[in-house]
Design a protein around this motif. Sequence first.
Motif, PDB file in Angstrom:
ATOM      1  N   GLY A   1       0.748  -0.978  -0.013  1.00 48.44           N
ATOM      2  CA  GLY A   1       0.025  -0.073   0.067  1.00 48.44           C
ATOM      3  C   GLY A   1       0.774   1.257   0.112  1.00 48.44           C
ATOM      4  O   GLY A   1       0.362   2.422   0.199  1.00 48.44           O
ATOM      5  N   VAL A   2       2.227   1.476  -0.467  1.00 48.93           N
ATOM      6  CA  VAL A   2       3.108   2.470  -0.381  1.00 48.93           C
ATOM      7  C   VAL A   2       2.361   3.231  -1.503  1.00 48.93           C
ATOM      8  O   VAL A   2       2.167   2.756  -2.721  1.00 48.93           O
ATOM      9  CB  VAL A   2       4.526   2.082  -0.592  1.00 48.93           C
ATOM     10  CG1 VAL A   2       5.225   3.422  -1.048  1.00 48.93           C
ATOM     11  CG2 VAL A   2       4.983   1.523   0.421  1.00 48.93           C
ATOM     12  N   GLU A   3       2.050   4.544  -1.142  1.00 52.46           N
ATOM     13  CA  GLU A   3       1.385   5.504  -2.375  1.00 52.46           C
ATOM     14  C   GLU A   3       2.429   5.803  -3.125  1.00 52.46           C
ATOM     15  O   GLU A   3       3.777   5.684  -3.090  1.00 52.46           O
ATOM     16  CB  GLU A   3       0.648   6.671  -1.520  1.00 52.46           C
ATOM     17  CG  GLU A   3       1.496   7.698  -0.831  1.00 52.46           C
ATOM     18  CD  GLU A   3       2.062   7.348   0.674  1.00 52.46           C
ATOM     19  OE1 GLU A   3       1.982   7.946   1.460  1.00 52.46           O
ATOM     20  OE2 GLU A   3       2.281   6.025   0.927  1.00 52.46           O
ATOM     21  N   PRO A   4       1.986   6.479  -4.552  1.00 50.20           N
ATOM     22  CA  PRO A   4       2.970   6.891  -5.294  1.00 50.20           C
ATOM     23  C   PRO A   4       4.061   7.958  -4.986  1.00 50.20           C
ATOM     24  O   PRO A   4       5.074   8.074  -5.394  1.00 50.20           O
ATOM     25  CB  PRO A   4       1.866   7.575  -6.621  1.00 50.20           C
ATOM     26  CG  PRO A   4       0.719   6.924  -6.224  1.00 50.20           C
ATOM     27  CD  PRO A   4       0.629   6.430  -4.834  1.00 50.20           C
ATOM     28  N   ASP A   5       3.537   8.944  -3.868  1.00 49.85           N
ATOM     29  CA  ASP A   5       4.459   9.833  -3.438  1.00 49.85           C
ATOM     30  C   ASP A   5       4.630   9.541  -2.086  1.00 49.85           C
ATOM     31  O   ASP A   5       3.793  10.023  -1.168  1.00 49.85           O
ATOM     32  CB  ASP A   5       3.944  11.403  -3.738  1.00 49.85           C
ATOM     33  CG  ASP A   5       4.256  11.650  -5.321  1.00 49.85           C
ATOM     34  OD1 ASP A   5       4.927  11.498  -5.751  1.00 49.85           O
ATOM     35  OD2 ASP A   5       2.805  12.299  -5.365  1.00 49.85           O
ATOM     36  N   PRO A   6       5.376   8.705  -1.606  1.00 49.43           N
ATOM     37  CA  PRO A   6       5.286   8.137  -0.204  1.00 49.43           C
ATOM     38  C   PRO A   6       5.638   9.166   0.664  1.00 49.43           C
ATOM     39  O   PRO A   6       6.511  10.145   0.807  1.00 49.43           O
ATOM     40  CB  PRO A   6       6.583   6.997  -0.274  1.00 49.43           C
ATOM     41  CG  PRO A   6       7.556   7.253  -1.281  1.00 49.43           C
ATOM     42  CD  PRO A   6       6.509   7.909  -2.358  1.00 49.43           C
ATOM     43  N   SER A   7       4.706   9.279   1.725  1.00 47.02           N
ATOM     44  CA  SER A   7       4.817  10.235   2.817  1.00 47.02           C
ATOM     45  C   SER A   7       5.781   9.965   4.066  1.00 47.02           C
ATOM     46  O   SER A   7       6.120   8.636   4.327  1.00 47.02           O
ATOM     47  CB  SER A   7       3.508  10.667   3.359  1.00 47.02           C
ATOM     48  OG  SER A   7       2.983   9.548   3.825  1.00 47.02           O
ATOM     49  N   ILE A   8       6.110  10.943   4.657  1.00 43.84           N
ATOM     50  CA  ILE A   8       6.665  10.686   5.986  1.00 43.84           C
ATOM     51  C   ILE A   8       6.116   9.423   7.010  1.00 43.84           C
ATOM     52  O   ILE A   8       6.603   8.674   7.536  1.00 43.84           O
ATOM     53  CB  ILE A   8       6.925  12.085   6.807  1.00 43.84           C
ATOM     54  CG1 ILE A   8       7.712  13.034   5.969  1.00 43.84           C
ATOM     55  CG2 ILE A   8       7.711  11.874   7.893  1.00 43.84           C
ATOM     56  CD1 ILE A   8       7.619  14.371   6.457  1.00 43.84           C
ATOM     57  N   GLU A   9       4.655   9.610   6.962  1.00 42.74           N
ATOM     58  CA  GLU A   9       4.060   8.974   7.905  1.00 42.74           C
ATOM     59  C   GLU A   9       3.811   7.353   7.490  1.00 42.74           C
ATOM     60  O   GLU A   9       4.120   6.468   8.405  1.00 42.74           O
ATOM     61  CB  GLU A   9       2.586   9.347   8.092  1.00 42.74           C
ATOM     62  CG  GLU A   9       1.593   8.813   8.981  1.00 42.74           C
ATOM     63  CD  GLU A   9       0.004   9.049   8.895  1.00 42.74           C
ATOM     64  OE1 GLU A   9      -0.598   8.754   9.460  1.00 42.74           O
ATOM     65  OE2 GLU A   9      -0.283   9.961   7.894  1.00 42.74           O
ATOM     66  N   THR A  10       4.003   7.397   6.274  1.00 36.29           N
ATOM     67  CA  THR A  10       4.088   5.785   5.523  1.00 36.29           C
ATOM     68  C   THR A  10       5.323   5.384   6.169  1.00 36.29           C
ATOM     69  O   THR A  10       5.228   4.017   6.358  1.00 36.29           O
ATOM     70  CB  THR A  10       4.110   5.934   4.022  1.00 36.29           C
ATOM     71  OG1 THR A  10       2.516   6.368   3.707  1.00 36.29           O
ATOM     72  CG2 THR A  10       4.240   4.497   3.492  1.00 36.29           C
ATOM     73  N   CYS A  11       6.343   5.855   5.945  1.00 40.05           N
ATOM     74  CA  CYS A  11       7.876   5.611   6.395  1.00 40.05           C
ATOM     75  C   CYS A  11       7.967   5.177   7.822  1.00 40.05           C
ATOM     76  O   CYS A  11       8.624   4.226   8.239  1.00 40.05           O
ATOM     77  CB  CYS A  11       8.841   6.354   6.049  1.00 40.05           C
ATOM     78  SG  CYS A  11       8.846   6.710   4.263  1.00 40.05           S
ATOM     79  N   ILE A  12       7.420   6.121   8.658  1.00 40.11           N
ATOM     80  CA  ILE A  12       7.426   5.820  10.161  1.00 40.11           C
ATOM     81  C   ILE A  12       6.693   4.638  10.472  1.00 40.11           C
ATOM     82  O   ILE A  12       6.971   3.795  11.302  1.00 40.11           O
ATOM     83  CB  ILE A  12       6.822   7.208  10.819  1.00 40.11           C
ATOM     84  CG1 ILE A  12       7.887   8.366  10.567  1.00 40.11           C
ATOM     85  CG2 ILE A  12       6.852   6.774  12.522  1.00 40.11           C
ATOM     86  CD1 ILE A  12       7.397   9.468  11.108  1.00 40.11           C
ATOM     87  N   ASN A  13       5.240   4.713  10.122  1.00 41.94           N
ATOM     88  CA  ASN A  13       4.386   3.358  10.152  1.00 41.94           C
ATOM     89  C   ASN A  13       5.172   2.141   9.645  1.00 41.94           C
ATOM     90  O   ASN A  13       5.103   1.129  10.370  1.00 41.94           O
ATOM     91  CB  ASN A  13       3.220   3.575   9.551  1.00 41.94           C
ATOM     92  CG  ASN A  13       2.316   4.593  10.213  1.00 41.94           C
ATOM     93  OD1 ASN A  13       2.644   5.074  11.331  1.00 41.94           O
ATOM     94  ND2 ASN A  13       1.251   5.291   9.647  1.00 41.94           N
TER      95      ASN A  13
END
Length: 383
Positions: A63-75
Amino acid sequence: MYNVFSVPKEIIQGDNALEYLASLEGKKASIVTGGSSMRRFGFLDEATKELEKAGMEVQIIDGVEPDPSIETCINGGKKMAEFNPDWIIALGGGSAMDAAKIMWVFYEYPDYDFYELVKFNFPKLRTKAKLIGIPSTSGTASEITAFSVITDVENDIKYPLVSPDLIPDVAILDNRIPSKMPAKITAQTGMDVMTHAIEAFVSTNANDFTDPYAIRAVEIVFEYLQKAVENPDDLDVRAKMHTASTIAGMAFSNVSLGIVHSMAHKIGGIFHLTHGEANAIMLPYIIQYNKKSTDKYKELEERLGIENIEKAIWELNKKIGIAESIKAGKNTIIEEDAFVKVLDTMSKNAFEDACTLTNPRETSPEDIKKIYKCAYYGEKVDF
């Protein structure tokens, strides 16, 4: 002053390169991937089975989005910390690999401040895991580079993060995987390769180690990109573009890029203009701008046997379905009022982007603003 040339310890290339995963040693592996394409085409299952052959338990972080966010990386880092992998496998496009790199940081250092990474203050990695990059597109070269691009959603800014520690331990180039790319994605990622190679060649850090990779990547893209767009099932053509992506990465990872990427990062962060397409559109305008400060474009033209490289790029863009200007773009519509509204902020942020440091012509927020306008309206850069 000295140069450092760094690439992954191993590069595995071939039509069934995924089989290499079965030879790894370890107890657990986390696979980081994006949307559903790697699952839909069977590559996620195939990678999982190869890791299981190696006796590993496998975690899927998708579920990594096309423009990965800071939140995605932390989670993602938190999920890894719960699982405790020995290997992190980034499978997918540049977004999945970029995210996996920063998840890795937060796995090994859960409380680390993201904005220290923006300042290039990276902690020492490989205290818990090693990283493998398996690209599904022939474009970003994140499987081989020291770069990761992460989006600050709250401030609409893409941050290029750079550290030698981010270079994966292994890059796996399985030619079957990019054969599933749609024509539009093939075109956009292919022009990302072109931009990587040209910007590396003219970088102020360019040297005799990186120039041969950059030149060869440009040659391959000019020869094979249109063929890859028009004949997606030709694995020989796909292999050429996959190779071009990686060797362009070997060049730019070691000498950085220029303001094409600085400007693409910022317009992409605000308007979600696809990174490869943003590069493709702006590249010829920035070549016009930079030509006044370097003879390396002339050298490249001579090596390629062409008279005008920006004209050749516009012609290639047209053949593969990429517009000549931002305003004329059909894949991402950017209205004039919205563009003008953020132009000053976007130009300032692009000037402050890390890639600006190695651009061959010294620039300014004012110059970048003028280039953005030229690229938006399709006007010649003549200052």
